[in-house]
Design a protein around this motif. Structure first.
Motif, short mmCIF file in Angstrom:
data_model
loop_
_atom_site.label_atom_id
_atom_site.label_comp_id
_atom_site.label_asym_id
_atom_site.label_seq_id
_atom_site.Cartn_x
_atom_site.Cartn_y
_atom_site.Cartn_z
N VAL A 47 -3.45 5.52 -1.89
CA VAL A 47 -4.19 6.25 -0.54
C VAL A 47 -3.14 7.98 -0.22
N VAL A 79 -11.22 -0.91 -2.23
CA VAL A 79 -10.55 -0.24 -3.03
C VAL A 79 -9.35 -1.98 -3.60
N PHE A 80 -9.49 -2.95 -2.67
CA PHE A 80 -8.79 -3.84 -3.26
C PHE A 80 -9.63 -4.49 -4.68
N LEU A 123 0.88 -0.56 0.21
CA LEU A 123 -0.23 0.39 -0.08
C LEU A 123 0.75 0.99 0.00
N PRO A 179 -10.23 6.99 1.49
CA PRO A 179 -9.15 6.15 1.18
C PRO A 179 -9.61 4.68 1.93
N LEU A 180 -11.08 5.21 2.61
CA LEU A 180 -11.86 4.05 3.25
C LEU A 180 -12.78 3.70 2.69
N VAL A 217 -6.53 2.91 7.98
CA VAL A 217 -5.92 2.64 7.31
C VAL A 217 -5.13 1.66 7.41
N ALA A 228 -8.71 7.33 -3.30
CA ALA A 228 -7.55 6.46 -3.49
C ALA A 228 -7.05 5.90 -5.24
N GLU A 260 -6.89 -1.65 9.38
CA GLU A 260 -7.62 -2.31 8.04
C GLU A 260 -6.93 -3.35 7.28
N PHE A 261 -5.74 -2.28 6.71
CA PHE A 261 -4.82 -3.18 6.11
C PHE A 261 -3.75 -4.49 6.31
N LEU A 300 -10.44 -0.14 2.35
CA LEU A 300 -9.59 -0.71 2.13
C LEU A 300 -9.98 -1.87 0.68
#
Length: 368
Positions: free
Chosen positions: A314, A343-344, A117, A337-338, A153, A319, A156-157, A340
């Motif tokens: 992010v 996003v992924f 990330l 950004p959240l 962030v 993102a 969660e990552f 994630l």
């Protein structure tokens, strides 16, 4: 983003659509694919997505995308013979083909999505490099990443199995809470990207000295001699970068050196490697990359969804597909950004579609 949420804008022949996406003049090879992938993930099976586009290639490419992932184009309406065009795409009632496909195939170099990330700590910088992809400068709005948001962030990552974090900018050492941001990523492999010029004294020196020694510092040095480097980054920046490299190494940090190499560099890459030998930089800690035609750069490598391996990134306000593309609206994944997971998820679904369409891999733009 170009996404709209008012389905009443859709023309009657499209029928009942749950969400509407307006892609403007984007094509499926750029930002439209990200928009429709993101929107479709939010629909329930059987619901329809409305898509509007002024790009003629979408007439062919959108049905091809739907076929690849198992959705159905149930209506198409043209405002005129030359467009724009409207589509209604019904989401598959079973798992989409990108889910059933399982493994994502590529002949290129790919870091597994979710392992790495990038985070922009801020966008202000003490330099105004002529090729800066992020359009950072002393006059840029700081757009600082707040520590509490960074902690969420990184939590969660980690929970998703993430391993590597790259903190970039702007100049990260201009963020007054950089140490807190780095600490929030404890337990991950952490790299801070810096020009190495402003952490020699004062509070920034304290921040540097207080960083854990497993934090890697990636410092920019573009040429073996000062001429080209200083023309691109500012007078005196070459010697100060070397001083920063020496200081960081003397404090026990592992230093990686990144060079944005220009074709007109009279010294060339061999001379740069000799300079890095003299500075004690291990061969494995040298990153040499081209200029990306993004941000301030008026030339360089063209980057797109098809040419960039994804490096989810992010910022305080969104993102993105890749850190070199944070000024490119076509490569924006989300407006925050959240979470994630979304996003992924958008990245994985997009890769699956690309790989299913063409098993030829893609050019890798390596940043670290």
């Amino acid at each position: 983003m170009f996404q709209l949420t008012d389905p009443d804008r859709a023309p009657g022949p499209l029928g009942d659509v749950a969400t509407l996406v307006d892609g403007g003049d984007m094509d499926c090879g750029s930002g439209l694919l990200l928009l429709i992938t993101r929107a479709m993930r939010r629909l329930e099976p059987g619901q329809s997505l409305g898509v509007r586009s002024a790009e003629a290639s979408v007439v062919t490419d959108l049905p091809a995308w739907a076929d690849l992932v198992g959705h159905d184009v149930v209506a198409e309406v043209a405002e005129s013979a030359g467009g724009p065009w409207w589509f209604a795409v019904r989401k598959a009632r079973g798992p989409g083909r990108e889910t059933r496909a399982g493994t994502v195939f590529s002949q290129g170099e790919r870091t597994p999505v979710g392992r790495r990330l990038w985070l922009y700590t801020n966008f202000d910088c003490n330099l105004a490099c002529v090729y800066c992809c992020a359009e950072s400068s002393p006059k840029a709005a700081a757009r600082r990443f707040e520590p509490a948001l960074a902690a969420a962030v990184f939590d969660e990552f980690r929970a998703q199995g993430g391993r590597e974090v790259f903190l970039t900018g702007g100049e990260p050492f201009m963020h007054p809470e950089l140490g807190t941001l780095v600490d929030a990523a404890t337990g991950l492999e952490r790299t801070v990207l810096t020009n190495g010029m402003i952490f020699a004294r004062g509070n920034r020196r304290k921040t540097l000295e207080n960083l854990d020694r497993d934090v890697v510092l990636q410092i920019s040095l573009d040429s073996a001699t000062p001429d080209l480097h200083d023309r691109q980054r500012g007078a005196g920046s070459w010697s100060r970068a070397l001083d920063g490299i020496a200081l960081a190494r003397s404090l026990g940090f592992r230093v990686r050196v990144a060079a944005t190499l220009q074709d007109e560099d009279p010294e060339g890459v061999d001379a740069l490697h000799r300079r890095l030998d003299d500075a004690g930089i291990a061969t494995a800690d040298r990153v040499i990359r081209p200029v990306a035609h993004e941000g301030f750069a008026d030339q360089g490598v063209h980057v797109s969804l098809d040419s960039l391996e994804p490096e989810p990134t992010v910022t305080a306000d969104g993102a993105w597909w890749h850190p070199v593309a944070v000024t490119n609206a076509h490569l924006r994944i989300a407006d925050a950004p959240l979470p994630l997971a979304e996003v992924f998820g958008v990245v994985r679904d997009t890769l699956a579609v690309q790989d299913a369409a063409a098993r030829t891999g893609r050019e890798v733009f390596r940043c670290a």
